[in-house]
Design an enzyme around this catalytic site. Sequence first.
Site, PDB file in Angstrom:
ATOM      1  N   LEU A   1     -43.695 -12.788 -30.895  1.00 52.73           N
ATOM      2  CA  LEU A   1     -43.449 -13.388 -29.591  1.00 52.73           C
ATOM      3  C   LEU A   1     -41.982 -13.265 -29.173  1.00 52.73           C
ATOM      4  O   LEU A   1     -41.085 -13.698 -29.884  1.00 52.73           O
ATOM      5  CB  LEU A   1     -43.860 -14.866 -29.605  1.00 52.73           C
ATOM      6  N   ASP A   2     -41.762 -12.643 -28.009  1.00 52.19           N
ATOM      7  CA  ASP A   2     -40.432 -12.501 -27.410  1.00 52.19           C
ATOM      8  C   ASP A   2     -39.440 -11.772 -28.308  1.00 52.19           C
ATOM      9  O   ASP A   2     -38.232 -11.958 -28.186  1.00 52.19           O
ATOM     10  CB  ASP A   2     -39.865 -13.876 -27.011  1.00 52.19           C
ATOM     11  N   GLU A   3     -39.946 -10.936 -29.210  1.00 56.52           N
ATOM     12  CA  GLU A   3     -39.051 -10.211 -30.111  1.00 56.52           C
ATOM     13  C   GLU A   3     -39.282  -8.708 -30.062  1.00 56.52           C
ATOM     14  O   GLU A   3     -38.890  -7.981 -30.969  1.00 56.52           O
ATOM     15  CB  GLU A   3     -39.218 -10.730 -31.545  1.00 56.52           C
TER      16      GLU A   3
END
Length: 290
Positions: A233-235
């Site tokens: 997530l979000d990486e």
Amino acid sequence: MSPRPQPGREYVLTLSCPDQAGLVHAVSGYLVRNSGNILESQQFDERLQGRFFMRVHFDVSDPDTDVKNLRDRFGPVAEAFRISWTLRDASTPTRTLIMVSKFGHCLNDLLFRWRTGALNIEIPAIVSNHREFEELAGTYGIPFHHIPVTKDTKADTEARLMELVRELDIDLVVLARYMQILSDDLCKQLEGLAINIHHSFLPSFKGARPYQQAYERGVKLVGATAHYVTPDLDEGQIIEQDVVRVDHSLDPDELVTVGRDVEAQVLAHAVKWHSESRVMVDGNRTVVFR
């Protein structure tokens, strides 16, 4: 604004491979043999890993040369140098599906840039788990698909999304502040084909009301990050980032306004560069030929 590429005349070749002698000579020779003229060329040697990246925008003078011919003729060069590559007509717009929830600043910005010709994309559909922007989509003549999401319907929702991706021949999915977490399976199916935008407070201010949290901590910078979607997530691999300096005089609502502006601009840059084949994934990083 740069002139629009000429259909059937201008092409973009991107490639990556182990760095070795003769690469640029081989690419240049291929272009000469196919009546190619270089309009823009950028390259990058990643010395730590010994990788070479290149993007070439070129036109051809031979009217009988098309994208299929060019791809077929580049095959032997790619095989000789172990090249991973793409070659596309530079004028072909990227078919883009936009997803949004209740915050419309990024959607509005993308639609305006598309309408004014600043983005070489087509938008066959807008998908949302809410109906707030159905009327906006209608004003642009874009089909709007309302697909609600609950715990019980999440799998069906994602299956419907992938149906749309296939039916509409989508090249790129843009999460323009779509506030739902995608499953690992969907992220893998969209690998390299989906871009997300979020504020750059992560991981400092997670969860609800991040700008309120930022105000309470007295932040001096507000920023945004656009990245590819991955199961982490979000990486995902970062495409673009920017920051704006702020100070104590801004209240939480004013910080939100500043944040929305930078989010819209950063996402637009990422979409533009992706649609022009300027972004190349290198493991957990990207090479961006701006």
